[in-house]
Design an enzyme around this catalytic site. Structure first.
Site, PDB file in Angstrom:
ATOM      1  N   LYS A   1      57.623 -22.520  49.133  1.00  0.00           N
ATOM      2  CA  LYS A   1      57.919 -23.694  48.300  1.00  0.00           C
ATOM      3  C   LYS A   1      59.368 -23.578  47.831  1.00  0.00           C
ATOM      4  O   LYS A   1      59.683 -22.862  46.897  1.00  0.00           O
ATOM      5  CB  LYS A   1      56.977 -23.752  47.096  1.00  0.00           C
ATOM      6  CG  LYS A   1      57.136 -25.022  46.275  1.00  0.00           C
ATOM      7  CD  LYS A   1      56.213 -25.024  45.070  1.00  0.00           C
ATOM      8  CE  LYS A   1      56.300 -26.367  44.345  1.00  0.00           C
ATOM      9  NZ  LYS A   1      57.670 -26.697  43.905  1.00  0.00           N
TER      10      LYS A   1
ATOM     11  N   ARG B   1      63.391 -32.324  46.358  1.00  0.00           N
ATOM     12  CA  ARG B   1      62.565 -32.934  47.407  1.00  0.00           C
ATOM     13  C   ARG B   1      63.207 -34.260  47.814  1.00  0.00           C
ATOM     14  O   ARG B   1      63.580 -35.075  46.963  1.00  0.00           O
ATOM     15  CB  ARG B   1      61.153 -33.169  46.846  1.00  0.00           C
ATOM     16  CG  ARG B   1      60.192 -33.875  47.803  1.00  0.00           C
ATOM     17  CD  ARG B   1      59.496 -32.920  48.718  1.00  0.00           C
ATOM     18  NE  ARG B   1      58.533 -33.610  49.573  1.00  0.00           N
ATOM     19  CZ  ARG B   1      57.280 -33.868  49.230  1.00  0.00           C
ATOM     20  NH1 ARG B   1      56.814 -33.524  48.020  1.00  0.00           N
ATOM     21  NH2 ARG B   1      56.461 -34.452  50.088  1.00  0.00           N
TER      22      ARG B   1
ATOM     23  N   GLU C   1      63.425 -30.354  51.725  1.00  0.00           N
ATOM     24  CA  GLU C   1      64.007 -29.918  50.459  1.00  0.00           C
ATOM     25  C   GLU C   1      65.513 -29.809  50.620  1.00  0.00           C
ATOM     26  O   GLU C   1      66.014 -29.177  51.551  1.00  0.00           O
ATOM     27  CB  GLU C   1      63.430 -28.560  50.053  1.00  0.00           C
ATOM     28  CG  GLU C   1      63.532 -28.248  48.588  1.00  0.00           C
ATOM     29  CD  GLU C   1      62.438 -28.900  47.766  1.00  0.00           C
ATOM     30  OE1 GLU C   1      62.509 -28.835  46.523  1.00  0.00           O
ATOM     31  OE2 GLU C   1      61.500 -29.462  48.364  1.00  0.00           O
TER      32      GLU C   1
END
Length: 551
Positions: free
Chosen positions: A228, A233, A276
């Site tokens: 992650k 984003r 991302e």
């Protein structure tokens, strides 16, 4: 102006999104076109420059209210908002005004180059002619700090309801450097433009946090695992030879990241990437602290582009060859993305393409997944993403197919050194705290050095208890801030840490908050700056000289 002030009163009095949308939509249906444009500008952070500084505003408001300046300042510290304080202390006048919002804003723009005498007369005249809420809104506009808990997304939704124009199209129309003083509502909103549809993003799919452990997710072979990544984003859209970059907050940020223009020609038209946006200084993933040097900039200098370049870490493909492929299973979308990366990126003639592929990992047991999670900070990630292999790309936050498994926060024991009053229902309590850690000075003596601020994590009862103690143990006052006797220790949690030249401590923490009040510890038991610096991941010092690191 009366209608606009009434709108702000409604928006400020409710936390319910539907009520805010309805109030905004009703306003857009009845307001003049010029006032609509200015309202859109204000709510999308395009405010005219501040014509009067806050020192003069405080001085003149105290004079008109016929109270000493010290009493105004004390009132301001209690209320916590300058415009609200001014609206409260100035007595209501007998006159009223029918000037529009546009009239006021055009006057404020013209006021900026005027003398102090002219500015004072203008403020006195208008403060006397406005009722409490109109005066509050007028002063908010004068200060330039107009924040009322309405996001541009919410405003865009209301505008879509009033105009029946697609929200995504409106969001695109409102981007750029348009000037509310010169553009018409017709040009800004109503005129159709085919280019508006080129930029349209897809709604983002969001994950829930793992709650009861990953073993409850079933067979590990049914899942793909990724890190992650700790950035922004975004979706990158390439259509008809044009590129658009949308943040998760549905803000069009194409002009903020010019590096991505290299995608045009290297990635086929009809492609939408989900990924991302990450800082990439010195050819490696940086920290969120690095990325903050790029966020919010109106323009990006050559020096900043060289110092803190960005890349897209892609992990999903939403559109391919002009077709929406979100209903395909995740593994199929990833296979297409991986082939795109291999065929179009690694073999491209374009140098330095700012695109990386987020590694998709498979494991044979959940213990191995847990071990990978422990590597998160080493990898500059926040933890892991778990995605069911057969999952479609859904809309919004849905439980079941996508989960985020973040690493446990870092913690440190720190000493309370400063306090400031809170806001809203806590405006009469000292709830915003500054914390310090120990450091050895040049004389070999220990001293406390400020390293972070936090204002959440305690119960209401604990906040009241700390507030009572602060009022009895204040050492000095600096406006709304009080320094206090070093006595209490608190355990502070934070998500990440990086070196920082902007802070006296030399470090910056991410999302600091109070974990618990350590009544069992004395201040001598608190941690040192060296303790917290030891938590900084290896490689985070790449922008520091050897002398700085030794120091």
């Amino acid at each position: 102006m009366k209608d606009f002030a009434n709108l702000i009163k409604i928006l400020d009095s409710t936390n319910k999104t539907n009520l805010k949308v309805r109030a905004l939509a009703d306003y857009f249906l009845k307001a003049s076109d010029k006032d609509k444009v200015w309202t859109i500008a204000i709510l999308s952070h395009r405010r005219p420059p501040r014509p009067v500084n806050t020192t003069l505003l405080r001085t003149w408001a105290a004079e008109l209210s016929n109270i000493p300046l010290w009493l105004f300042e004390e009132s301001y510290h209690i209320v916590g908002d300058l415009a609200e304080t001014i609206a409260l202390v100035i007595p209501a006048g007998e006159k009223s005004t029918n000037k529009s919002l546009t009239d006021f804003l055009e006057e404020m723009i013209a006021l900026k180059p005027k003398t102090e005498e002219v500015k004072k007369a203008y403020l006195f005249d208008n403060w006397r002619q406005l009722n409490y809420y109109e005066r509050f809104v007028f002063t908010k506009l004068i200060t330039g700090g107009f924040r009322i808990g309405v996001s541009q997304k919410l405003m865009t939704r209301a505008l879509a309801k009033a105009t029946e124009i697609d929200e995504d199209v409106l969001a695109y129309k409102l981007m750029g450097n348009w000037n509310p003083s010169t553009i018409s509502f017709q040009n800004l909103i109503l005129e159709e433009n085919e280019k508006d549809y080129l930029s349209k993003p897809y709604p983002f799919y969001l994950a829930y946090a793992v709650e009861d452990g990953v073993r409850n997710l079933g067979n590990v072979n049914d899942w793909s695992v990724e890190h992650k990544w700790d950035g922004i984003r975004c979706q990158v859209i390439i259509r008809n030879g044009e590129l658009f970059v949308w943040s998760r907050g549905e803000e069009l940020v194409t002009d903020k990241y010019p590096e991505f223009q290299k995608f045009i020609g290297a990635i086929p038209n009809g492609t939408v990437l989900d990924g991302e946006l990450l800082p990439y200084p010195n050819g490696e993933i940086g920290t969120f602290n690095d990325l903050q040097t790029r966020i919010g900039r109106k323009s990006v200098s050559k020096n900043l582009l060289q110092k803190t370049p960005v890349v897209l870490k892609a992990y999903d493909l939403l559109e391919w060859q002009g077709k929406d492929i979100r209903t395909k299973p995740f593994v199929e979308r990833r296979q297409i993305l991986e082939k795109l990366y291999a065929d179009q990126i690694t073999m491209t003639t374009f140098d330095g393409l700012p695109l990386l592929l987020s590694e998709r990992m498979g494991f044979n047991d959940w213990n191995a997944v847990a071990k990978e999670r422990q590597r998160a900070r080493e990898m500059r990630s926040e933890g892991l993403m778990l995605k069911r292999n057969d999952s479609s790309y859904q809309v919004g936050r849905k439980k079941g197919d996508w989960w985020k498994w973040k690493v446990d926060p870092l913690t440190i024991d720190a000493v309370l050194t400063y306090a400031m009053r809170g806001h809203g229902r806590r405006s009469n309590l000292f709830t915003d705290y500054t914390f310090a850690l120990w450091q050895e000075n040049e004389d070999g003596q220990k001293e406390l050095v400020t390293f972070a601020k936090a204002y959440s994590g305690l119960t209401d009862k604990e906040f009241r208890e700390v507030d009572t103690w602060i009022k009895k143990n204040t050492l000095e006052r600096f406006g709304p801030v009080r320094s206090v006797t070093p006595y209490h220790v608190f355990e502070i949690a934070f998500e990440g840490i990086a070196y920082s030249k902007r802070h006296k401590s030399g470090v910056a923490t991410r999302f600091p908050r109070i974990l618990r009040w350590r009544k069992d510890k004395k201040i001598e038991d608190a941690n040192s700056l060296e303790d917290i610096k030891s938590r900084i991941p290896s490689g985070a010092n790449t922008n520091k000289s050897e002398k700085e690191l030794e120091k």
